[in-house]
Design an enzyme around this catalytic site. Structure first.
Site, mmCIF file in Angstrom:
data_model
loop_
_atom_site.group_PDB
_atom_site.id
_atom_site.type_symbol
_atom_site.label_atom_id
_atom_site.label_comp_id
_atom_site.label_asym_id
_atom_site.label_seq_id
_atom_site.Cartn_x
_atom_site.Cartn_y
_atom_site.Cartn_z
ATOM 1 N N ARG A 385 38.383 30.438 45.897
ATOM 2 C CA ARG A 385 38.246 30.165 44.464
ATOM 3 C C ARG A 385 37.347 28.949 44.267
ATOM 4 N NH1 ARG A 385 42.710 32.783 41.814
ATOM 5 N NH2 ARG A 385 42.881 34.758 42.941
ATOM 6 N N GLU A 387 36.829 26.838 42.032
ATOM 7 C CA GLU A 387 37.298 26.140 40.838
ATOM 8 C C GLU A 387 37.349 24.641 41.123
ATOM 9 O OE1 GLU A 387 41.072 28.001 40.278
ATOM 10 O OE2 GLU A 387 40.231 29.698 39.192
ATOM 11 N N ARG A 393 48.114 20.873 43.238
ATOM 12 C CA ARG A 393 48.557 22.246 43.517
ATOM 13 C C ARG A 393 47.418 23.253 43.667
ATOM 14 N NH1 ARG A 393 50.778 24.962 37.956
ATOM 15 N NH2 ARG A 393 49.316 24.036 36.489
ATOM 16 N N HIS A 394 46.152 22.778 43.654
ATOM 17 C CA HIS A 394 45.019 23.703 43.752
ATOM 18 C C HIS A 394 44.235 23.496 45.047
ATOM 19 C CE1 HIS A 394 45.572 24.121 39.328
ATOM 20 N NE2 HIS A 394 45.154 25.351 39.580
ATOM 21 N N GLU A 537 53.982 27.899 39.349
ATOM 22 C CA GLU A 537 53.636 29.293 39.659
ATOM 23 C C GLU A 537 53.281 29.458 41.135
ATOM 24 O OE1 GLU A 537 49.820 32.151 39.346
ATOM 25 O OE2 GLU A 537 50.002 30.568 37.842
ATOM 26 N N SER A 540 51.219 35.868 40.945
ATOM 27 C CA SER A 540 50.784 36.544 39.724
ATOM 28 C C SER A 540 50.653 38.032 40.027
ATOM 29 C CB SER A 540 49.444 35.978 39.255
ATOM 30 O OG SER A 540 49.058 36.554 38.041
ATOM 31 N N ARG A 589 51.260 27.602 48.306
ATOM 32 C CA ARG A 589 52.104 27.268 47.154
ATOM 33 C C ARG A 589 53.581 27.457 47.497
ATOM 34 N NH1 ARG A 589 50.034 27.864 41.618
ATOM 35 N NH2 ARG A 589 48.074 26.693 41.588
#
Length: 615
Positions: A385, A387, A393-394, A537, A540, A589
């Site tokens: 990712r 991002e 948490r990323h 989270e 998903s 996670r």
């Protein structure tokens, strides 16, 4: 001679000058008599007159002028004598230096410990008992049987008095006088104490051994042969009832003397470090960047090493559960022609003149596997990712635990499968890996995770109501949850339902990917769901759109162009595909939140974030 005052010093200076002039001497003498100069000065005057050359008067001395110029022969003789004295001095200096070097070389030769090339246990008596092992290059199978530290307290395997070979890290060492105490470590937390004492019957051999032990560096890999000593009491090691008397020790791979930090310092809890700051010897506080720059060292600590074992265990338990529920494991491409997740950043790369992407998930290929009549599939693989999220948490690269399955009527069938899988994971960790979890909680304190036997599923309207009651402005109720909302929801669910693990479904369609099936009663919402641990989270998922016309309609609504990558995906639906649902779970996670860690980077072996692509 009496001490001279300031006036006397001036008088003496004048007298020194007067040596070149008889008239000045005479004048000065008259001045001294008439002025009653101090006795010291008068004595000096007399000494000048007395010490003057008796055979030559002052007048004659002045009339003769400067000394005669030396001849070239005399100058050469003086120079030669000077150089001879200098050469003799240099010779003696060199001789002394050579003598000292010879003495040092002799001492070094006497204390030199040759490297050991260990070829066979049958030839062991011909090898030195100490010394660095020559580089292990698969020369031979030595026949040594290496023991495990964790088994040393098993008296049936290793009775007192028996000899064992161990290979491990030099965890700590202390050499003082005629004794040595060292701790050998295998893995991250199996440790045993080994001892060596000076032998009166072999003082030279003992001295060599102690000198060698003294030069070993902490964290070096060593081979050690020792004799088991039972009924010991060693509180500082994991093996507390057994210790070893050292017979042989060889360094296999030496660690540098100056380490980035000590494993012992990296293994301390934040509470312990904080408490030490008010003492005379505060423990060093190791920052996250220092740890990550030297991650191989950081992973040697008991807790961090155990975290990686928990990560491995979660993958094992995930596989076990899904295999038992009729799933098969697949491998999907990680180089793809287009984005697999709308709204997620993508890494691009040149692919023989065209642009390819690193897969953001195996989503499209999981669904095509269902089209290929693979009824239940899962994959454990990397996810990328792009991002620019610098949060706790990323990550830019993580491991995905993905699954997809055919459903008969309702996506709850999938939620039940996933819940059963997580119950298997949580229960398995607490029972099979209790030791590792205990080690982790010594450094990173956390409460055991709570979960329910049956799925705890909240619907979107209930979540909105809970958060509104907590003071959050939910607007029109169609926006996504932020981190603070998720945490508050987690606290409320824990209080109301007594669980740290729950599911939330019926998210608004606008905030979900294009492949999500809309809610049959209100298309503003969707048959989608997220799963949470401790209010964050971890997963998903959704029922997927299996109707190609509906997929294309949603793509158009979201303004997503149907490129080459999506075209084959839609074509697989046009050839017929069963209704299906699935989920994507972030492994790091799960580890991070299950263990109650403060940062997801602790749950990744070598984390990748926007600011880190090494080591």
């Amino acid at each position: 001679m009496p001490a001279l005052n300031r006036g006397n010093i001036l008088v003496i200076a004048l007298m020194m000058f007067a040596r070149t002039s008889t008239s000045l001497v005479a004048a000065f003498s008259h001045h001294a008599r008439s002025r009653s100069i101090a006795p010291a000065a008068s004595a000096f005057v007399r000494s000048v007159n007395v010490n003057a050359p008796s055979r030559v008067s002052s007048a004659r001395w002045m009339s003769e002028g400067p000394p005669a110029e030396k001849t070239e022969e005399e100058k050469a003789a003086i120079k030669a004598a000077r150089e001879a004295r200098k050469a003799e001095k240099e010779r003696k200096k060199a001789e002394k230096k050579a003598k000292k070097a010879a003495q040092a070389a002799a001492a070094e030769a006497a204390n030199k410990i040759d490297d050991v090339t260990y070829l066979s246990v049958d030839e062991q008596d011909s090898y030195n008992a100490m010394g660095d092992m020559t580089r292990i290059m698969s020369r031979s199978r030595t026949g040594r049987e290496f023991a495990r530290v964790e088994d040393l307290e098993n008296s049936e395997l290793h009775p007192s008095g028996s000899k064992v070979w161990l290979r491990g890290r030099l965890h700590s060492i202390r050499v003082k006088g005629g004794s040595c105490f060292l701790v050998l470590r295998q893995g991250s937390y199996h440790t045993v104490q080994a001892l060596f004492f000076k032998d009166k019957e072999d003082p030279e051999g003992s001295k060599k051994m102690l000198n060698y032990l003294k030069k070993l560096t902490v964290e070096s890999i060593i081979d050690l042969e020792g004799t088991i000593v039972g009924d010991a009491t060693v509180n500082s090691c994991s093996i507390q009832t057994v210790e070893l008397n050292i017979n042989r020790v060889h360094a296999v791979a030496k660690a540098q003397a100056q380490l980035p930090f000590l494993v012992e310092d990296a293994a301390r809890s934040e509470k312990e470090v904080e408490a030490s700051q008010e003492t005379d010897r505060p423990f060093p506080r190791l920052g996250q960047e220092l740890r990550l720059d030297n991650r191989w060292m950081d992973l040697r600590t008991p807790a961090n090493n155990a975290i990686m074992k928990i990560q491995s265990a979660i993958c094992q338990l995930f596989r076990e559960s899904l295999y038992s529920q009729g799933f098969m494991e697949i491998r999907t491409p990680k180089l793809i022609a287009g984005e697999s997740e709308s709204g997620a950043g993508v890494f691009t790369t040149d692919y023989f003149g065209t642009t390819a992407c690193l897969a953001q998930s195996p989503q499209l290929y999981k669904q095509m596997a269902i089209s290929a009549d693979m009824e239940r599939v899962f994959e454990i693989g990397p996810v990328f990712r792009a991002e620019n999220s610098n949060t706790r948490r990323h990550l830019c690269e993580f491991t995905g635990l993905d699954l997809e399955m055919q459903i008969n009527d309702h996506y709850m069938e999938t939620l039940e499968v996933i819940h059963k899988c997580f119950v298997h994971i949580f229960s398995g960790l607490e029972t099979r890996y209790a030791k590792e979890i205990a080690v982790i909680r010594e450094q990173y304190d956390s409460e055991p995770l709570t979960f329910t036997d049956e799925p705890c599923v909240l619907h979107w309207p209930e979540a909105q109501e809970i958060l509104s009651s907590k003071g959050f402005d939910m607007g029109d109720g169609m926006g996504d949850l932020n981190g603070a909302m998720e945490l508050a929801l987690g606290d409320a669910v824990k209080e109301k339902y007594g669980t740290d693990f729950f599911m939330l479904d019926k998210y608004p369609s606008d905030i979900r990917p294009f492949y999500t099936m809309p809610d049959p009663d209100d298309s503003r919402f969707s048959n989608s769901y997220d799963m949470f641990i401790r209010g964050l989270e971890i997963c998903s998922g959704a029922q997927r759109c299996h109707d190609p016309d509906l997929v294309q309609e949603i793509l158009a609504q979201k303004g997503i162009e149907v490129g080459e990558g999506l075209q084959s995906y839609i074509s697989s639906f046009k050839d017929g595909i069963a209704p299906h649902a699935g989920a994507g779970i972030g492994l790091e996670r799960v580890v991070f939140l299950y263990l109650g860690l403060d940062n997801i980077r602790k749950a990744s072996m070598f984390p990748r974030d926007p600011n880190r692509c090494t080591p």
